[in-house]
Structure formats: structure tokens, C-alpha cells
Motif scaffolding. Structure first.
Motif, PDB file in Angstrom:
ATOM      1  N   VAL A  21       0.863  -1.166   0.000  1.00  0.00           N
ATOM      2  CA  VAL A  21       0.000   0.000   0.000  1.00  0.00           C
ATOM      3  C   VAL A  21       0.908   1.226   0.000  1.00  0.00           C
ATOM      4  O   VAL A  21       1.841   1.291   0.789  1.00  0.00           O
ATOM      5  CB  VAL A  21      -0.903  -0.004   1.267  1.00  0.00           C
ATOM      6  CG1 VAL A  21      -1.421   1.381   1.575  1.00  0.00           C
ATOM      7  CG2 VAL A  21      -2.071  -0.960   1.090  1.00  0.00           C
ATOM      8  N   ASP A  30      -3.058   2.474   7.426  1.00  0.00           N
ATOM      9  CA  ASP A  30      -3.971   1.694   8.259  1.00  0.00           C
ATOM     10  C   ASP A  30      -5.366   1.689   7.630  1.00  0.00           C
ATOM     11  O   ASP A  30      -5.974   0.630   7.416  1.00  0.00           O
ATOM     12  CB  ASP A  30      -4.000   2.311   9.666  1.00  0.00           C
ATOM     13  CG  ASP A  30      -4.912   1.562  10.621  1.00  0.00           C
ATOM     14  OD1 ASP A  30      -6.123   1.452  10.310  1.00  0.00           O
ATOM     15  OD2 ASP A  30      -4.436   1.103  11.674  1.00  0.00           O
ATOM     16  N   ALA A  31      -5.863   2.894   7.293  1.00  0.00           N
ATOM     17  CA  ALA A  31      -7.213   3.003   6.732  1.00  0.00           C
ATOM     18  C   ALA A  31      -7.310   2.265   5.401  1.00  0.00           C
ATOM     19  O   ALA A  31      -8.284   1.542   5.147  1.00  0.00           O
ATOM     20  CB  ALA A  31      -7.591   4.466   6.559  1.00  0.00           C
ATOM     21  N   TRP A  32      -6.317   2.429   4.576  1.00  0.00           N
ATOM     22  CA  TRP A  32      -6.368   1.837   3.241  1.00  0.00           C
ATOM     23  C   TRP A  32      -6.162   0.325   3.266  1.00  0.00           C
ATOM     24  O   TRP A  32      -6.812  -0.413   2.521  1.00  0.00           O
ATOM     25  CB  TRP A  32      -5.349   2.524   2.326  1.00  0.00           C
ATOM     26  CG  TRP A  32      -5.799   3.904   1.913  1.00  0.00           C
ATOM     27  CD1 TRP A  32      -7.077   4.380   1.936  1.00  0.00           C
ATOM     28  CD2 TRP A  32      -4.972   4.964   1.405  1.00  0.00           C
ATOM     29  NE1 TRP A  32      -7.091   5.674   1.474  1.00  0.00           N
ATOM     30  CE2 TRP A  32      -5.844   6.066   1.143  1.00  0.00           C
ATOM     31  CE3 TRP A  32      -3.609   5.100   1.146  1.00  0.00           C
ATOM     32  CZ2 TRP A  32      -5.366   7.276   0.630  1.00  0.00           C
ATOM     33  CZ3 TRP A  32      -3.147   6.301   0.637  1.00  0.00           C
ATOM     34  CH2 TRP A  32      -4.009   7.388   0.384  1.00  0.00           C
ATOM     35  N   ARG A  34      -6.937  -1.724   5.684  1.00  0.00           N
ATOM     36  CA  ARG A  34      -8.174  -2.333   6.189  1.00  0.00           C
ATOM     37  C   ARG A  34      -9.155  -2.580   5.058  1.00  0.00           C
ATOM     38  O   ARG A  34      -9.789  -3.625   4.975  1.00  0.00           O
ATOM     39  CB  ARG A  34      -8.877  -1.380   7.165  1.00  0.00           C
ATOM     40  CG  ARG A  34      -8.373  -1.428   8.550  1.00  0.00           C
ATOM     41  CD  ARG A  34      -9.054  -0.328   9.365  1.00  0.00           C
ATOM     42  NE  ARG A  34      -8.290  -0.052  10.561  1.00  0.00           N
ATOM     43  CZ  ARG A  34      -8.418  -0.746  11.684  1.00  0.00           C
ATOM     44  NH1 ARG A  34      -9.286  -1.725  11.759  1.00  0.00           N
ATOM     45  NH2 ARG A  34      -7.666  -0.461  12.720  1.00  0.00           N
ATOM     46  N   GLU A  35      -9.319  -1.554   4.205  1.00  0.00           N
ATOM     47  CA  GLU A  35     -10.292  -1.663   3.119  1.00  0.00           C
ATOM     48  C   GLU A  35      -9.825  -2.652   2.065  1.00  0.00           C
ATOM     49  O   GLU A  35     -10.609  -3.386   1.496  1.00  0.00           O
ATOM     50  CB  GLU A  35     -10.536  -0.298   2.465  1.00  0.00           C
ATOM     51  CG  GLU A  35     -11.214   0.708   3.383  1.00  0.00           C
ATOM     52  CD  GLU A  35     -12.633   0.295   3.782  1.00  0.00           C
ATOM     53  OE1 GLU A  35     -13.190  -0.643   3.210  1.00  0.00           O
ATOM     54  OE2 GLU A  35     -13.173   0.933   4.708  1.00  0.00           O
ATOM     55  N   GLN A  36      -8.518  -2.628   1.794  1.00  0.00           N
ATOM     56  CA  GLN A  36      -8.023  -3.432   0.685  1.00  0.00           C
ATOM     57  C   GLN A  36      -7.830  -4.902   1.036  1.00  0.00           C
ATOM     58  O   GLN A  36      -8.015  -5.764   0.197  1.00  0.00           O
ATOM     59  CB  GLN A  36      -6.706  -2.838   0.182  1.00  0.00           C
ATOM     60  CG  GLN A  36      -6.434  -3.196  -1.260  1.00  0.00           C
ATOM     61  CD  GLN A  36      -5.474  -2.195  -1.879  1.00  0.00           C
ATOM     62  OE1 GLN A  36      -5.446  -1.027  -1.511  1.00  0.00           O
ATOM     63  NE2 GLN A  36      -4.670  -2.641  -2.807  1.00  0.00           N
ATOM     64  N   ARG A  39     -11.726  -6.119   4.323  1.00  0.00           N
ATOM     65  CA  ARG A  39     -13.143  -5.802   4.467  1.00  0.00           C
ATOM     66  C   ARG A  39     -14.072  -6.944   4.086  1.00  0.00           C
ATOM     67  O   ARG A  39     -15.267  -6.874   4.319  1.00  0.00           O
ATOM     68  CB  ARG A  39     -13.489  -4.544   3.689  1.00  0.00           C
ATOM     69  CG  ARG A  39     -13.731  -4.771   2.225  1.00  0.00           C
ATOM     70  CD  ARG A  39     -13.993  -3.456   1.536  1.00  0.00           C
ATOM     71  NE  ARG A  39     -14.015  -3.660   0.124  1.00  0.00           N
ATOM     72  CZ  ARG A  39     -15.122  -3.809  -0.587  1.00  0.00           C
ATOM     73  NH1 ARG A  39     -16.282  -3.754  -0.004  1.00  0.00           N
ATOM     74  NH2 ARG A  39     -15.063  -3.997  -1.874  1.00  0.00           N
TER      75      ARG A  39
END
Lengths: 95, 212
Positions: A21, A30-32, A34-36, A39
Motif C-alpha cells: 500500500v 492503516d485506513a487503506w 483495512r479496506e483493501q 473488508r
């Protein structure tokens, strides 16, 4: 910054490299991540490692061509069997 | 239509239309990582809309698809904020940030409602919103000193106030650090809504009553 992402699929399993990432900082990573990578419930846990923290080894010296240190083409199974027979310690199927 | 159904439809319409608008960034967001995250958030919002429509549908004796797609544009109860067809990233992120802050205030009020079913659903939505807020706060903090972001927030502020009932607006103003001003109220619609509706309901209208 590039973060290498390691993913653990189930508890107790080893983490395996899943991808990377690119993010401006750890919080965005962290945010990205999690989504990638999380989820769809596909990960038990993730490790985010800054690429700069990884010490990589990619070069190997073998100047003297020390083939005898390698095991390719060497069937240990047959030799082990012969050695056991010589020593009289062949494992019995009954024991 | 009773007050409960109206409230449910207002929130559901907000989530559906914003989810639709945000999904317009799929494939063209500023970075690959943000593209994935933003699309995922848009899908979540549409998921929240479905849960809310289902609750409203029980009340109104219909189903969630009929509520989402079979009403005329004028019957939608969404706030003008979510309808705007925003073309640049600064406005898109400003809207996400303002919407998340308004939604936080609204969900918090619903979680304390006497309506157990609604309070339960609000709590469930709130757990997923944690990640949306994290995402919005990261962007807002990162762009805080960026003039284009600041002017987008100011421009959208009267629209953001329109997401909430009057009595909840001071809460939002305090969170965002701006003053309560005249809002673009729910019930007004922008011309952009009809355009969106045309595209959104196109397949559904092509064969009325079909099961997909």
C-alpha cells in the motif's frame, strides 16, 4: 511511503506477503489496508511494515562452485535405506 | 405517511444518494488505494440505506427496492448536500467529512431513541461508521491548511446543516468549528437529483416488475 502488507488468514497461521500500500503516513496506510485486505473478512490480522524497514538479501556469492554443498539430485531415501540395512536398524513395520 | 417512516426515508435517501455519488469516483480516485477505500465506503452507505428502507418498508407495506427506485424524484427526502454533483476531490472530501460529522450527531441521537428497533439499527450502523469517520478525519486533518479544501468546506457548510433537524445543528457547528447559518433545507431539491435518478432507475424502469 510504501508499506508491505502481510496477511494472516486464520489464527495460528503464518503471515504471508499479500501486497503493498502506498500511503503518505502510517494512519492512511492503516485506513487503506483495512479496506483493501480486510473488508471481506478474509484476514484475521494484518502486519504493515514500512518497506524501508525490510532488510532484503538478493545476492549470493558462490565463487568456488561448491556443488557438493547442495543436495539436488541426491536421493537420500535410497542411501538411508542401505545404511540402515548395513547397521541392522531397519525400522520394522510391526514396531 | 407517519413521522417514523418519514424519518427512516430521509436517512435512507441520504445514504443511497451519497453512496451513489461517491461511487462515481470508482476507477478515477486520486490513488489506487483511495479508490478501493472510497468505493468500499460508498458500498457501505448503500448497505445502510437498504437496512433503513427495509425498516420503512415494513411500516409502509412495500419493499426496499420499491422505495429506493420506484418513487418520483420529487418524493425523495434526501438533503441537497448529497445530491450535488461535485467534480473535484476537494469538494468530494469536504462533503464526506461534513456528512460524516452530521451523520455522527444524527446516529448518536437515534441510538438514544425510545424506538428500540431504530436504536438497534443505529448502533449497528454506528459500528461500521467508525471506519468512515477515521477515513474522513484523516483527510480533513491532512487538507486542513489547503485553501481549496477550506473553501469547499465553507461553501458546503449551509448544505451540511440541512442534513440535521434544527435542534441538532448547534452540535454539528461545534464539532466543525463554524457558526449555524441559514441552511439548504431538506425538501428542496437540486436539478442534479433528477439527472441522478434518471441514471439510477434506468434498468429498473426498463422492465417494470422484473425480478433480477
Amino acid at each position: 511511503m510504501v508499506f508491505e502488507i502481510f496477511r494472516q488468514e486464520k489464527k495460528g497461521q503464518p503471515f504471508a506477503h499479500a501486497g503493498s500500500v502506498e500511503a503518505p503516513d502510517a494512519a492512511f496506510a492503516d485506513a487503506w489496508a483495512r479496506e483493501q485486505y480486510g473488508r471481506r473478512g478474509e484476514s484475521e490480522a494484518l502486519w504493515l511494515v514500512p518497506r524501508a524497514s525490510i532488510h532484503a538479501i538478493t545476492e549470493w556469492a558462490d565463487e568456488f562452485d561448491l556443488k557438493y554443498r547442495r543436495v539436488d539430485g541426491y536421493s537420500i531415501k535410497t542411501r538411508l535405506k542401505e545404511a540402515r540395512e548395513r547397521a541392522g536398524t531397519t525400522p520394522s513395520l510391526d514396531s | 405517511m407517519n413521522e417514523r417512516a418519514q424519518l427512516l426515508l430521509s436517512i435512507a435517501d441520504d445514504e443511497l444518494i451519497l453512496g451513489w455519488r461517491d461511487s462515481e469516483w470508482t476507477g478515477i480516485a486520486p490513488t489506487l488505494e483511495e479508490d478501493v477505500a472510497f468505493s468500499s465506503i460508498a458500498q457501505n452507505e448503500i448497505g445502510h440505506a437498504r437496512a433503513l428502507y427495509e425498516l420503512a418498508a415494513q411500516e409502509l407495506g412495500t419493499d426496499s427496492d420499491a422505495l429506493a427506485f420506484d418513487r418520483d424524484p420529487g418524493e425523495y427526502r434526501c438533503a441537497p448536500l448529497v445530491e450535488l454533483h461535485l467534480l473535484d476531490w476537494a469538494h468530494t472530501i469536504a462533503r464526506r467529512y461534513l456528512y460524516e460529522e452530521a451523520d455522527r450527531v444524527r446516529i448518536n441521537a437515534l441510538m438514544h431513541s425510545d424506538d428500540a428497533e431504530l436504536a438497534g439499527l443505529a448502533a449497528k450502523i454506528d459500528r461500521e461508521e467508525t471506519y468512515h469517520r477515521m477515513h474522513a478525519e484523516l483527510w480533513a486533518a491532512r487538507l486542513a491548511a489547503e485553501p481549496r479544501f477550506r473553501s469547499a468546506v465553507e461553501e458546503l457548510w449551509p448544505f451540511a446543516l440541512g442534513v440535521l433537524e434544527q435542534e441538532l445543528r448547534p452540535d454539528l457547528a461545534q464539532r466543525v468549528g463554524l457558526d449555524v447559518v441559514a441552511a439548504h433545507e431538506r425538501g428542496e431539491h437540486t436539478p442534479e437529483l433528477a439527472e441522478l435518478w434518471n441514471v439510477m432507475t434506468e434498468v429498473r424502469r426498463s422492465i417494470p416488475g422484473a425480478q433480477w
